[in-house]
Design an enzyme around this catalytic site. Sequence first.
Site, short mmCIF file in Angstrom:
data_model
loop_
_atom_site.label_atom_id
_atom_site.label_comp_id
_atom_site.label_asym_id
_atom_site.label_seq_id
_atom_site.Cartn_x
_atom_site.Cartn_y
_atom_site.Cartn_z
N MET A 197 4.10 31.74 -14.25
CA MET A 197 3.81 30.34 -14.36
C MET A 197 2.48 30.18 -15.09
O MET A 197 1.45 30.65 -14.64
CB MET A 197 3.74 29.71 -12.98
CG MET A 197 3.08 28.36 -12.99
SD MET A 197 2.74 27.47 -11.45
CE MET A 197 3.45 28.36 -10.15
N PRO A 198 2.47 29.49 -16.24
CA PRO A 198 1.21 29.21 -16.91
C PRO A 198 0.34 28.30 -16.04
O PRO A 198 0.83 27.38 -15.39
CB PRO A 198 1.63 28.49 -18.19
CG PRO A 198 3.04 28.93 -18.42
CD PRO A 198 3.61 29.09 -17.05
N PHE A 199 -0.96 28.59 -16.04
CA PHE A 199 -1.88 27.86 -15.17
C PHE A 199 -3.20 27.65 -15.91
O PHE A 199 -3.74 28.59 -16.50
CB PHE A 199 -2.11 28.66 -13.89
CG PHE A 199 -3.14 28.07 -12.98
CD1 PHE A 199 -2.83 27.00 -12.17
CD2 PHE A 199 -4.41 28.60 -12.93
CE1 PHE A 199 -3.78 26.44 -11.32
CE2 PHE A 199 -5.37 28.06 -12.09
CZ PHE A 199 -5.05 26.98 -11.28
N THR A 210 4.51 24.86 -15.79
CA THR A 210 3.10 24.87 -16.18
C THR A 210 2.29 23.98 -15.23
O THR A 210 2.63 22.82 -15.01
CB THR A 210 2.93 24.37 -17.63
OG1 THR A 210 3.60 25.29 -18.50
CG2 THR A 210 1.46 24.29 -18.02
N MET A 211 1.23 24.57 -14.68
CA MET A 211 0.36 23.83 -13.77
C MET A 211 -1.01 23.68 -14.42
O MET A 211 -1.58 24.65 -14.92
CB MET A 211 0.20 24.56 -12.44
CG MET A 211 -0.75 23.85 -11.48
SD MET A 211 -1.01 24.75 -9.94
CE MET A 211 0.53 24.39 -9.14
#
Length: 70
Positions: free
Chosen positions: A1-3, A41-42
Amino acid sequence: MPFANLKVPAGTLSAEQKETLVAKVTDLYVDTFGDAVRDNTMVLVDEVVDGGWGLRGNVLTLAKIQQRSG
């Protein structure tokens, strides 16, 4: 997950500006990794309390930041 965790001085961004940052950072991840990452994405926009950070050994306050930009 992109963060992504963005730290900004408290009180410097409106809700609309935060929404814009979240959208643009998400788009950057999508441009880099493909549309499949959009849903995972977060992006956090953390507001740092006045005087809660420093640069070059000096504590930054909102007043000091505004002096430099004005």
